[in-house]
Design an enzyme around this catalytic site. Structure first.
Site, PDB file in Angstrom:
ATOM      1  N   SER A 196      32.218  34.793  42.105  1.00 30.49           N
ATOM      2  CA  SER A 196      32.510  36.311  42.185  1.00 30.49           C
ATOM      3  C   SER A 196      31.003  36.820  42.103  1.00 30.49           C
ATOM      4  O   SER A 196      30.105  36.281  41.955  1.00 30.49           O
ATOM      5  CB  SER A 196      33.328  36.996  40.839  1.00 30.49           C
ATOM      6  OG  SER A 196      32.102  36.914  39.830  1.00 30.49           O
ATOM      7  N   LYS A 197      30.979  38.229  42.760  1.00 26.38           N
ATOM      8  CA  LYS A 197      29.856  38.726  42.769  1.00 26.38           C
ATOM      9  C   LYS A 197      28.866  38.670  41.242  1.00 26.38           C
ATOM     10  O   LYS A 197      27.611  38.550  41.357  1.00 26.38           O
ATOM     11  CB  LYS A 197      29.745  40.220  43.025  1.00 26.38           C
ATOM     12  CG  LYS A 197      28.826  41.160  42.971  1.00 26.38           C
ATOM     13  CD  LYS A 197      28.927  42.439  43.622  1.00 26.38           C
ATOM     14  CE  LYS A 197      28.058  43.628  42.965  1.00 26.38           C
ATOM     15  NZ  LYS A 197      26.664  43.225  42.456  1.00 26.38           N
TER      16      LYS A 197
END
Ligand code: GLU
Length: 503
Positions: free
Chosen positions: A262-263
């Site tokens: 994920s970011k």
């Protein structure tokens, strides 16, 4: 044989994650490998999730990667338009067709009524309370209401949705090229909404209709869409259309393998998860991109290709053409691939250090322009081979060569204390003389000549070299001394030696 046609169908809800870029890449490689077509279709039917700038970002990111589409937004093609919001008028007739054939129905339930239904089912012990064969006959829909009442409600402009009527007893088989047969019993599916009264289809209907109309032969997409695949297979059957082949790509995992990348992982571990920098239009939050962090698209694409696919050989370095040649869906793994930030750097180092001197010089030139430093290309071309092996990211090109452009103004104290002796000034003066006597400063000539001179003068090689480095660079940093002198030239070399002498 049917022409192979694949599509990348992102929703413009934000920047393209590297997982999305990989999906686009695999589609592209597959299409090119089979002399087929690669389409870019923008799935923007969910107006609530639309983010301005996202579509432009996606196109720019694909272009940067060298993933060119044959049909799609901006370039159009035989099935234009390729933006679903512009195809809005197309979908209703398909939803209506299903209604007329008893495969879909109107539903008028309010949010409160839907909540109440879920509560009711939960209290009866139903584990996944949903709008399905258990609950649909207790609801307000055209399966239950009289045709007159349905007509009245529609004419009165009441809010409605069109839901797919899922059979209660059916085994739905999804043939996945990566996972094999995936069998799902229809009783587990809910009556998904296909169309909303705002005149927009949902993802499921628009996706199926467009894949059919655009003659898509293979749907290659992320694993997160696998749960939707049984509904899609059923819809193809309902419409009497040939379903495309499916291939659901495994997830990209965090570096430790624990869950989807994920970011936040990128922020936490210091690597980008987006191809290009993205500034969120609302929050103004900035997310870093591979391009802006100094990665070459060739390295980025090579790294992405191997995150989930393997060539079956030890080869790791691939040009796009070689990837097209080698790619096959059979060699895409079933299991998630761990993202490895160090490997990404390894690829970039490889590609950067394989650039020609002129290409490196050009990159350095761009950085110098940004810093307001003027210089001529011939000097930059001399620098390139000296720093080549020392660069991993594009900004390293400047970091490795900055000292060529400004004389040292401080000296590494520890190094100075170590090399400086009483006779150092005499030694430096004799080196100055030696350098000013040289006709050819090119490293191949200068290096052996300098070594000879040091030996013949009875000087200590290590001490001379370290002192010279201190004078020319200011610290124990940088490439070979002869190369540095070559770039600096006689005058500047002597100037820097004088600077150290007077410090
Ligand atoms: N619009 C979907 C997405 O955003 C496309 C999924 C598919 O390829 O079917 O990923």
């Amino acid at each position: 044989m049917r022409e192979i046609r694949v599509r990348f169908a992102p929703s413009p809800t934000g920047p393209l994650h590297i997982g999305g870029a990989r999906t686009a890449l695999y589609n592209y490689l597959f299409a090119k490998k089979h002399n087929g077509k690669f389409l870019l279709r923008i799935e923007d039917t969910d107006q609530n999730r639309y983010v301005p700038g996202a579509e432009e970002y996606i196109v720019e990111a694909l272009t940067w990667c060298g993933i060119h589409f044959d049909e799609g937004v901006g370039i159009e093609g035989p099935h234009a338009p390729y933006r679903q919001s512009e195809r809005k008028h197309l979908y209703f007739e398909y939803a209506e067709k299903l209604i007329n054939e008893g495969k879909a129905y109107y539903a008028f339930d309010t949010t409160d009524e839907l909540d109440a239904m879920r509560e009711r089912l939960t209290s009866r012990g139903v584990a996944t309370p949903q709008y399905d064969y258990l609950s649909r006959y207790e609801m307000k829909n055209s399966l239950v209401l009289s045709p007159e009442e349905v007509k009245q409600r529609l004419e009165a402009g009441e809010q409605y949705v069109i839901r797919c009527l899922i059979p209660s007893e059916k085994e739905i088989v999804v043939n996945d090229l990566i996972r094999g047969e995936v069998i799902v019993h229809s009783s587990r599916l809910d009556d998904k909404v296909l169309f909303k009264s705002d005149g927009m289809p949902t993802y499921h209907l628009a996706n199926i209709v467009d894949d059919h109309l655009m003659e898509i032969t293979h749907v290659i997409r992320g694993e997160e869409w696998l749960p939707s695949a049984p509904l899609h297979v059923l819809l193809y059957e309902y419409f009497g259309w040939q379903a495309p082949e499916f291939a659901h790509l495994p997830l990209l995992l965090k570096p430790d393998g624990n869950g989807k990348l994920s970011k936040r992982d990128g922020d936490r571990l210091g690597f980008p998860v987006f191809p290009l920098r993205w500034v969120d239009p609302k929050s103004k939050e900035i997310s870093s991109g591979y391009r802006e962090s100094g990665y070459l698209p060739t390295a980025f694409v090579n790294m992405l290709a191997l995150l989930g696919w393997n060539p079956g050989t030890q080869q790791e370095i691939f040009t796009m053409e070689e990837l097209i040649e080698a790619f096959s869906i059979d060699r895409v793994g079933k299991h998630g691939s761990k993202y490895d930030p160090e490997k990404a750097k390894w690829f970039n180092h490889h590609y950067l250090s394989s650039l020609s001197d002129l290409e490196i010089a050009k990159l350095l030139h761009d950085q110098l322009v940004g810093k307001g430093i003027e210089t001529d290309m011939s000097r930059l071309i001399k620098i390139a081979p000296l720093i080549k092996d020392r660069i991993t990211l594009i900004p390293d090109i400047w970091e490795q060569s900055a000292f060529f452009f400004t004389s040292p103004n401080v000296y590494d104290e520890k190094m100075k204390n170590k090399v400086w002796r009483l006779d150092t000034p005499d030694m430096l003066n004799s080196i100055k003389k030696f350098i000013s006597d040289q006709n050819d400063l090119s490293p191949e000539v200068l290096e052996p000549a300098l070594k000879d001179f040091i030996q013949q003068s009875g000087l200590n090689m290590g001490q001379v070299m370290n002192t010279l480095r201190l004078a020319l660079v200011g610290s124990a940093f940088g490439p070979g001394i002869a190369g540095i002198i070559y770039v600096l030239g006689k005058e500047n070399t002597i100037e820097r030696i004088n600077l150290l002498l007077s410090s």
